[in-house]
Design a protein around this motif. Structure first.
Motif, PDB file in Angstrom:
ATOM      1  N   CYS A   1       0.809  -1.219   0.000  1.00  0.00           N
ATOM      2  CA  CYS A   1       0.000   0.000   0.000  1.00  0.00           C
ATOM      3  C   CYS A   1       0.843   1.271   0.000  1.00  0.00           C
ATOM      4  N   VAL A   2       2.076   1.210   0.517  1.00  0.00           N
ATOM      5  CA  VAL A   2       2.884   2.428   0.633  1.00  0.00           C
ATOM      6  C   VAL A   2       3.961   2.501  -0.445  1.00  0.00           C
ATOM      7  N   GLN A   3       3.820   1.748  -1.526  1.00  0.00           N
ATOM      8  CA  GLN A   3       4.786   1.835  -2.618  1.00  0.00           C
ATOM      9  C   GLN A   3       4.781   3.250  -3.208  1.00  0.00           C
ATOM     10  N   GLU A   4       5.937   3.633  -3.724  1.00  0.00           N
ATOM     11  CA  GLU A   4       6.100   5.021  -4.152  1.00  0.00           C
ATOM     12  C   GLU A   4       5.179   5.379  -5.315  1.00  0.00           C
ATOM     13  N   ALA A   5       5.086   4.526  -6.319  1.00  0.00           N
ATOM     14  CA  ALA A   5       4.239   4.811  -7.485  1.00  0.00           C
ATOM     15  C   ALA A   5       2.792   4.448  -7.169  1.00  0.00           C
ATOM     16  N   ALA A   6       1.886   5.377  -7.410  1.00  0.00           N
ATOM     17  CA  ALA A   6       0.475   5.146  -7.093  1.00  0.00           C
ATOM     18  C   ALA A   6      -0.087   3.950  -7.859  1.00  0.00           C
ATOM     19  N   ASN A   7       0.326   3.774  -9.100  1.00  0.00           N
ATOM     20  CA  ASN A   7      -0.209   2.675  -9.918  1.00  0.00           C
ATOM     21  C   ASN A   7       0.190   1.298  -9.392  1.00  0.00           C
ATOM     22  N   ASP A   8       1.281   1.235  -8.608  1.00  0.00           N
ATOM     23  CA  ASP A   8       1.723  -0.045  -8.062  1.00  0.00           C
ATOM     24  C   ASP A   8       0.898  -0.477  -6.852  1.00  0.00           C
ATOM     25  N   ARG A   9       0.197   0.477  -6.243  1.00  0.00           N
ATOM     26  CA  ARG A   9      -0.556   0.153  -5.037  1.00  0.00           C
ATOM     27  C   ARG A   9      -1.864  -0.570  -5.398  1.00  0.00           C
ATOM     28  N   PRO A  10      -2.289  -1.510  -4.541  1.00  0.00           N
ATOM     29  CA  PRO A  10      -3.566  -2.185  -4.802  1.00  0.00           C
ATOM     30  C   PRO A  10      -4.733  -1.270  -4.472  1.00  0.00           C
ATOM     31  N   SER A  11      -5.904  -1.594  -4.995  1.00  0.00           N
ATOM     32  CA  SER A  11      -7.116  -0.887  -4.599  1.00  0.00           C
ATOM     33  C   SER A  11      -7.540  -1.373  -3.220  1.00  0.00           C
ATOM     34  N   VAL A  12      -8.469  -0.646  -2.609  1.00  0.00           N
ATOM     35  CA  VAL A  12      -8.952  -1.067  -1.295  1.00  0.00           C
ATOM     36  C   VAL A  12      -9.682  -2.403  -1.402  1.00  0.00           C
ATOM     37  N   ALA A  13     -10.397  -2.614  -2.510  1.00  0.00           N
ATOM     38  CA  ALA A  13     -11.094  -3.886  -2.712  1.00  0.00           C
ATOM     39  C   ALA A  13     -10.100  -5.050  -2.719  1.00  0.00           C
ATOM     40  N   THR A  14      -8.947  -4.842  -3.375  1.00  0.00           N
ATOM     41  CA  THR A  14      -7.919  -5.882  -3.407  1.00  0.00           C
ATOM     42  C   THR A  14      -7.331  -6.107  -2.014  1.00  0.00           C
ATOM     43  N   VAL A  15      -7.126  -5.023  -1.261  1.00  0.00           N
ATOM     44  CA  VAL A  15      -6.606  -5.151   0.101  1.00  0.00           C
ATOM     45  C   VAL A  15      -7.561  -5.989   0.951  1.00  0.00           C
ATOM     46  N   CYS A  16      -8.864  -5.712   0.823  1.00  0.00           N
ATOM     47  CA  CYS A  16      -9.854  -6.488   1.585  1.00  0.00           C
ATOM     48  C   CYS A  16      -9.778  -7.976   1.232  1.00  0.00           C
ATOM     49  N   SER A  17      -9.611  -8.266  -0.053  1.00  0.00           N
ATOM     50  CA  SER A  17      -9.528  -9.665  -0.489  1.00  0.00           C
ATOM     51  C   SER A  17      -8.257 -10.322   0.021  1.00  0.00           C
ATOM     52  N   MET A  18      -7.154  -9.563   0.043  1.00  0.00           N
ATOM     53  CA  MET A  18      -5.906 -10.113   0.559  1.00  0.00           C
ATOM     54  C   MET A  18      -6.029 -10.432   2.047  1.00  0.00           C
ATOM     55  N   LEU A  19      -6.636  -9.528   2.813  1.00  0.00           N
ATOM     56  CA  LEU A  19      -6.787  -9.755   4.242  1.00  0.00           C
ATOM     57  C   LEU A  19      -7.654 -10.968   4.533  1.00  0.00           C
ATOM     58  N   SER A  20      -8.698 -11.148   3.729  1.00  0.00           N
ATOM     59  CA  SER A  20      -9.612 -12.274   3.952  1.00  0.00           C
ATOM     60  C   SER A  20      -9.124 -13.558   3.302  1.00  0.00           C
ATOM     61  N   SER A  21      -7.915 -13.514   2.710  1.00  0.00           N
ATOM     62  CA  SER A  21      -7.273 -14.677   2.070  1.00  0.00           C
ATOM     63  C   SER A  21      -7.984 -15.142   0.805  1.00  0.00           C
ATOM     64  N   LYS A  22      -8.848 -14.282   0.221  1.00  0.00           N
ATOM     65  CA  LYS A  22      -9.451 -14.624  -1.057  1.00  0.00           C
ATOM     66  C   LYS A  22      -8.423 -14.542  -2.180  1.00  0.00           C
ATOM     67  N   ILE A  23      -7.391 -13.722  -1.961  1.00  0.00           N
ATOM     68  CA  ILE A  23      -6.265 -13.647  -2.900  1.00  0.00           C
ATOM     69  C   ILE A  23      -5.054 -14.222  -2.180  1.00  0.00           C
ATOM     70  N   ALA A  24      -4.561 -15.333  -2.659  1.00  0.00           N
ATOM     71  CA  ALA A  24      -3.447 -16.013  -1.992  1.00  0.00           C
ATOM     72  C   ALA A  24      -2.099 -15.596  -2.565  1.00  0.00           C
ATOM     73  N   ASP A  25      -2.075 -15.290  -3.859  1.00  0.00           N
ATOM     74  CA  ASP A  25      -0.812 -14.956  -4.533  1.00  0.00           C
ATOM     75  C   ASP A  25      -0.599 -13.442  -4.450  1.00  0.00           C
ATOM     76  N   ILE A  26       0.179 -13.008  -3.459  1.00  0.00           N
ATOM     77  CA  ILE A  26       0.401 -11.575  -3.237  1.00  0.00           C
ATOM     78  C   ILE A  26       1.751 -11.186  -3.828  1.00  0.00           C
ATOM     79  N   PRO A  27       1.793 -10.157  -4.689  1.00  0.00           N
ATOM     80  CA  PRO A  27       3.063  -9.772  -5.329  1.00  0.00           C
ATOM     81  C   PRO A  27       4.047  -9.181  -4.324  1.00  0.00           C
ATOM     82  N   GLU A  28       5.312  -9.210  -4.694  1.00  0.00           N
ATOM     83  CA  GLU A  28       6.345  -8.627  -3.844  1.00  0.00           C
ATOM     84  C   GLU A  28       6.249  -7.101  -3.891  1.00  0.00           C
ATOM     85  N   PRO A  29       6.421  -6.436  -2.757  1.00  0.00           N
ATOM     86  CA  PRO A  29       6.340  -4.970  -2.749  1.00  0.00           C
ATOM     87  C   PRO A  29       7.600  -4.315  -3.304  1.00  0.00           C
ATOM     88  N   LYS A  30       7.431  -3.113  -3.816  1.00  0.00           N
ATOM     89  CA  LYS A  30       8.569  -2.289  -4.218  1.00  0.00           C
ATOM     90  C   LYS A  30       8.850  -1.281  -3.108  1.00  0.00           C
TER      91      LYS A  30
END
Length: 825
Positions: A766-795
């Motif tokens: 969420c705190v990556q320097e480029a705005a386009n690299d950051r996930p949306s809030v909807a994606t963050v919610c899915s990551m927290l609830s484990s609906k998205i298992a494959d999480i990319p490496e942060p920059k």
């Protein structure tokens, strides 16, 4: 019976291990003393015989360093509470420290290189092997002489730090020049000396004072033998039961108290507040009884000379009767530090041919007062005390209190406060013309009757005129003003329903809100936001509320208030705070919310005493709640809203610790076809602002996501992101694969380690320097609830400091614009 050889060997090994583990008797027996032959190292401590206090090396809770200090703390409670520190200026940066009796008989602290870091530093005309140190049950550390019947050579009670324990003394010694005061820590994580001190002042009548950099910020009023007569209103027996103040009237003073329990103390905190607290076994926490200062009027000299402060009135400051502001413009603008001056001169200041015939001055009686500073003593009795003052032209006031006697004041009267339960009667000298004589009362009554009659006639005429014109009531005009703002921000199809809905929003009268908050008393203050303070209140029907009173100096005016009302009145979600109404009267701007009993998230995360309440499961639920609330703002509500000031202090917690996003004064509503916008006025909080917004004025959903990421990392670590230090630290430990150094020890558990690591991972995305690299809030919610298992490496995150923003370095901006106003809070 024969025992097999292997079994006997195991037995011998266990026996040897047991012997080595008790090689230091202190670790096994908890001894309470140090001798020349028994020093202690970093892993050992002294424990007093009662088991209440412990002495040894410690690192402050939540410290970002591993510096080691020597001190005394409570042993049998789960919250680290240090009451005394030895090497406060010279910590050790490793665990090589040793506490011992030196060759000259003093207690000393050395590091691994045998460098002297601290010493009791007293002259001891004896050999070192005849002195010893003992930790007493009272928490007092004593250096004693065994060869002289245990004579006390040095004791920690004579060198107080930030805590006053039972039987400990504060005071001054005219013979030795000692001045025993409390000194605050620099911060809650840094025991080095802070800016605040507290102790007795050697005035004519002793008083307890708190100083900031040696400038008074609070005083207690004089001691009358039982109590300081300027203390805030309280039901506590503070300073009444068990307190004792001794004075030899030659500059030697001592204040102490006795109480049955040692689980009780006074503490001067890093913010300058002096508070009393005792340990509650049922609550498993410290219970705060009294906190000083407790109201805005407790601040020293709040209202300037010849003015009275009352926390029950709005505004709190007023000139004494017979006095007027020296500068009306400043006074009416809220600057009450200037003098109030006499309306009529005193008799001895006038010529003998004065119009009132040279009548004698009199006294104005003020009840339940905290008397001014700098009282002088007179030996006159109660009957003669007024005459002593009248016979002295420089005398401006007097008071008589049993246990003190006759007090008189010369010159300006500074730091007066009214309506105190412990206050006394104060008599202020005024000209005869200012007194309520029979003639004056007759004139006043006659003038009042005529005035009322005139006002009644005018009101009748105005009412008749208004009835003919049929204007809208004030409430409707205010609602119309707010509705016009709403209508401009929403679609035309919704206008009718919006207007109907908005008119249902209550518009409170200012006096109702002032009464509900006890005239915005400091004891009802919940916190301080960037745009003004927030107070707890209770409406006449019993409903508890939170009232945000916009400060005139805050920069938030009608536009921001209307913006917040418009935005939040259209939102309904479990994780958004509910707006109950607002108030716009003259210069006053107030918003009324539902009351959140647990206050804000930052009050728990960054408080060493409260953060233990937030276990990992609670913190994870708070993360999910914040994300759900932000998702509603961005995608699920009929309006697309960018908050722009998301931070821990704007996350409120209800009684069940459910988070609710608050403070929508900076929020922006996006039309359906827009994703981002520019602003020439960058407003927000350093540490939470995304780089494209801080340095380029560009904001979007992704700028809120950046703020969300900072909050996630703060929740995991229990640390505040000051000048992006938290982001830098998180990035460093992530790359090293050692995130345990980031996790708050309060929540660390191997059972949750995988889940905690995932939250750190999401926070860094969420705190990556480029705005386009950051996930949306909807994606963050899915990551927290484990609906998205494959999480990319942060920059790499954006490390934005206050200096970066103030320098307006537009080279790093994604969107090149000119910033004309950058406001951090």
């Amino acid at each position: 019976m024969l025992v097999p050889m292997s079994t006997r060997r195991r037995f011998l090994v266990l026996l040897l291990l047991a012997g080595f583990s008790c090689f230091s008797p202190r670790l096994c027996l908890g001894e309470d003393r140090i001798t020349f032959s028994t020093p202690i190292n970093d892993s050992e401590t002294l424990l007093c015989q009662s088991g209440v206090f412990r002495f040894g090396f410690f690192t402050p809770e939540n410290s970002t360093t591993r510096l080691r200090y020597v001190g005394i703390w409570y042993d049998k409670i789960p919250i680290q509470t240090v009451v005394w520190v030895a090497n406060k200026d010279t910590p050790i940066n490793d665990t090589s420290g040793i506490i011992s009796i030196s060759n000259d008989g003093n207690l000393v602290v050395n590091d691994g290189r045998n460098r002297l870091l601290w010493s009791t530093n007293v002259k001891i005309p004896v050999a070192p092997n005849v002195t010893w140190v003992q930790l007493m049950n009272s928490g007092n550390l004593r250096l004693q002489d065994k060869s002289n019947n245990g004579e006390i050579l040095w004791e920690s009670f004579k060198h107080p730090y930030n805590s006053l324990l039972p039987r400990m003394e504060l005071g001054t010694d005219a013979r030795t020049g000692e001045n025993l005061r409390l000194t605050s820590w620099k911060s809650y994580q840094d025991p080095s000396p802070g800016n605040y001190t507290a102790g007795l002042a050697d005035f004519t009548f002793p008083e307890l004072l708190v100083w900031k950099n040696n400038v008074p910020i609070w005083r207690s009023g004089p001691w009358n033998g039982q109590v300081f007569i300027g203390l805030p209103n309280t039901d506590s027996l503070l300073f009444l039961d068990g307190f004792n103040l001794n004075s030899d009237n030659q500059g030697t003073l001592s204040l102490s108290y006795t109480i049955d329990s040692f689980m009780y103390h006074f503490n001067l905190d890093p913010d300058g507040a002096l508070y009393q607290r005792d340990w509650s076994a049922s609550m498993r926490g410290w219970r705060i009884g009294v906190s000083i200062p407790s109201t805005t009027c407790d601040a020293y000299g709040r209202c300037g000379p010849f003015a009275i402060c009352s926390s029950r009135e709005v505004p709190p400051c007023k000139c004494v009767k017979g006095f007027v502001p020296k500068n009306n413009i400043e006074w009416n603008g809220g600057n009450w530090s200037n003098d109030c001056v006499r309306r009529a001169p005193l008799q001895c200041e006038r010529q003998s041919n004065a119009s009132d015939g040279g009548k004698e001055d009199g006294f104005l009686k003020l009840q339940k007062m905290k008397v001014p500073i700098s009282a002088e003593q007179s030996l006159a009795n109660e009957n003669n005390c007024p005459k002593v003052c009248l016979d002295n032209c420089s005398c401006t006031a007097y008071a008589y209190e049993r246990g003190i006697g006759c007090m008189i004041w010369s010159g300006s009267l500074v730091d007066m406060q009214s309506d105190l339960s412990n206050g006394i009667d104060l008599y202020i000298r005024v000209a005869h013309s200012e007194l309520d004589t029979h003639r004056n009362r007759t004139i006043i009554i006659a003038a009042s009757v005529l005035g009322v009659a005139f006002i009644a006639v005018v009101c009748v005429l105005l009412a008749c005129r208004k009835l003919r014109k049929h204007p809208a009531p004030k409430k409707d005009r205010t609602a119309e003003l707010l509705f016009k703002k709403m209508e401009a921000l929403t679609s035309g199809n919704e206008s009718a329903s919006n207007q109907a809905k908005f008119k249902e929003l209550p518009l409170f009268q200012f006096q109702v809100l002032a009464t509900s908050t006890d005239n915005f008393s400091l004891r009802n203050k919940l916190g301080q936001g960037g745009f003004g303070p927030v107070y707890k209140g209770k409406l006449p029907e019993g409903q508890e509320i939170a009232v945000k009173r916009l400060s005139r100096a805050s920069g938030q005016g009608l536009e921001e208030l209307v913006n917040e009302v418009v935005v939040i009145s259209k939102l309904q979600h479990r994780n958004l705070v509910k707006l109950l109404g607002c108030c716009i009267e003259d210069e006053e701007r107030l918003l009324v919310y539902e009351y959140m009993p647990k206050k804000s998230l930052d009050a728990y995360l960054f408080d060493p005493l409260k953060q233990k309440i937030l276990n990992w499961r609670t913190r994870f639920n708070i993360m999910e709640g914040i994300c759900r609330g932000l998702l509603y703002l961005h995608r699920d509500s009929r309006l697309r809203i960018i908050h722009r000031d998301l931070k821990a202090s704007n996350i409120l917690l209800d009684e069940n610790l459910i988070p609710k996003i608050s403070d929508f004064g900076l929020a922006r509503i996006f039309p359906g076809n827009e994703d981002e916008a520019n602003t020439r006025r960058v407003v927000g909080t350093y540490g939470y602002m995304s780089p494209e917004y801080a340095m380029g004025g560009l904001f979007s959903e992704k700028s809120d996501v950046f703020s969300l990421g900072v909050i996630l990392l703060e929740i995991v670590s229990g640390r505040k992101n000051s000048n992006s230090t938290l982001l830098a630290h998180a990035w460093s430990v992530w790359n090293e694969g050692e995130i345990n150094g980031l996790i708050d020890p309060v929540i660390f558990d191997q059972v949750f380690e995988k889940e905690i690591r995932k939250c750190v991972h999401i926070g860094l995305l969420c705190v990556q320097e480029a705005a386009n690299d950051r996930p949306s809030v909807a994606t963050v919610c899915s990551m927290l609830s484990s609906k998205i298992a494959d999480i990319p490496e942060p920059k790499q995150p954006a490390f934005i400091s206050t200096n970066d923003v103030n320098n307006n370095d537009l080279k790093a901006s994604i969107n090149i614009v000119t910033i004309t106003d950058v406001i951090g809070r």
